[in-house]
Design an enzyme around this catalytic site. Structure first.
Site, PDB file in Angstrom:
ATOM      1  N   ARG A  61      14.826   1.341   1.942  1.00 48.21           N
ATOM      2  CA  ARG A  61      15.354   0.096   1.365  1.00 48.21           C
ATOM      3  C   ARG A  61      15.988   0.299   0.001  1.00 48.21           C
ATOM      4  O   ARG A  61      16.812  -0.507  -0.432  1.00 48.21           O
ATOM      5  CB  ARG A  61      14.282  -0.988   1.368  1.00 48.21           C
ATOM      6  CG  ARG A  61      14.029  -1.513   2.800  1.00 48.21           C
ATOM      7  CD  ARG A  61      12.908  -2.520   2.869  1.00 48.21           C
ATOM      8  NE  ARG A  61      11.619  -1.982   2.499  1.00 48.21           N
ATOM      9  CZ  ARG A  61      10.809  -1.296   3.310  1.00 48.21           C
ATOM     10  NH1 ARG A  61      11.164  -1.076   4.565  1.00 48.21           N
ATOM     11  NH2 ARG A  61       9.647  -0.854   2.897  1.00 48.21           N
ATOM     12  N   GLU A  98      -2.523   6.666   1.370  1.00 50.27           N
ATOM     13  CA  GLU A  98      -3.814   6.141   1.803  1.00 50.27           C
ATOM     14  C   GLU A  98      -4.382   6.934   2.974  1.00 50.27           C
ATOM     15  O   GLU A  98      -5.585   7.128   3.085  1.00 50.27           O
ATOM     16  CB  GLU A  98      -3.688   4.665   2.210  1.00 50.27           C
ATOM     17  CG  GLU A  98      -3.341   3.722   1.078  1.00 50.27           C
ATOM     18  CD  GLU A  98      -1.845   3.690   0.759  1.00 50.27           C
ATOM     19  OE1 GLU A  98      -1.027   4.247   1.531  1.00 50.27           O
ATOM     20  OE2 GLU A  98      -1.480   3.116  -0.278  1.00 50.27           O
TER      21      GLU A  98
END
Length: 174
Positions: A61, A98
């Site tokens: 993006r 994560e």
């Protein structure tokens, strides 16, 4: 149009990409011509007097507003991508996520010591990807580095992962 109107043009998608995550979709800002112009004008106003020579966009993006902003600033555009996507010699930086590790790359000749660099992406959450991109750019010893996001999720304290000499700004704080 105001920042409040920009916020209203962001689509919120619960439980994406995994349950418990609220995803902020900026593509709805991009499809609205007035919101896209307001976002472009706001970003330009934030950086027009800072001597930016290169805008670095983070896959994917960051590839949307990055080139628009680079054009408005009279700067070049440099993509930072996932491994194996760039055709010439690259440098890379790995970082923890994560659920494992990831790596970002950029062309070895993309940034010079004379450059003033603005790194851009859509969202600051925990800051891992942008912190890695920032380290990658700093390997090239540019004169100055700025970091920008469209949205900052303030409660996640993503700004804390950046060195104190890096100015981090966002258009919207949620």
């Amino acid at each position: 149009m105001s920042k409040e109107t920009l916020k209203q043009n962001i689509r919120e998608i619960p439980d994406f990409p995994i349950p418990g995550i609220l995803f902020y979709d900026v593509t709805t800002l991009f499809k609205n011509p007035e919101a896209l112009k307001e976002l472009s004008d706001t970003l330009y106003d934030m950086y027009k007097d800072r001597g930016i020579t290169k805008v670095v966009g983070i896959e994917s993006r960051g590839f949307i507003m990055g080139p628009i902003l680079a054009t408005r600033l009279g700067a070049g555009f440099v993509p930072i991508r996932k491994p194996g996507k760039l055709p010439a010699e690259t440098i890379e930086e790995s970082y923890d996520k994560e659920y494992g590790k990831d790596t970002v790359q950029m062309h070895k000749d993309a940034i010079s010591e004379d450059d003033v660099v603005l790194l851009h992406d859509d969202l600051l959450a925990t800051g891992g990807t942008m912190a890695a991109a920032c380290k990658l750019v700093k390997q090239m010893n540019p004169r100055k580095v700025f970091v920008n996001f469209i949205i900052e999720l303030e409660a996640l304290h993503g700004k804390d992962v950046f060195d104190k000499d890096i100015e981090v700004e966002s258009v919207l704080t949620l």
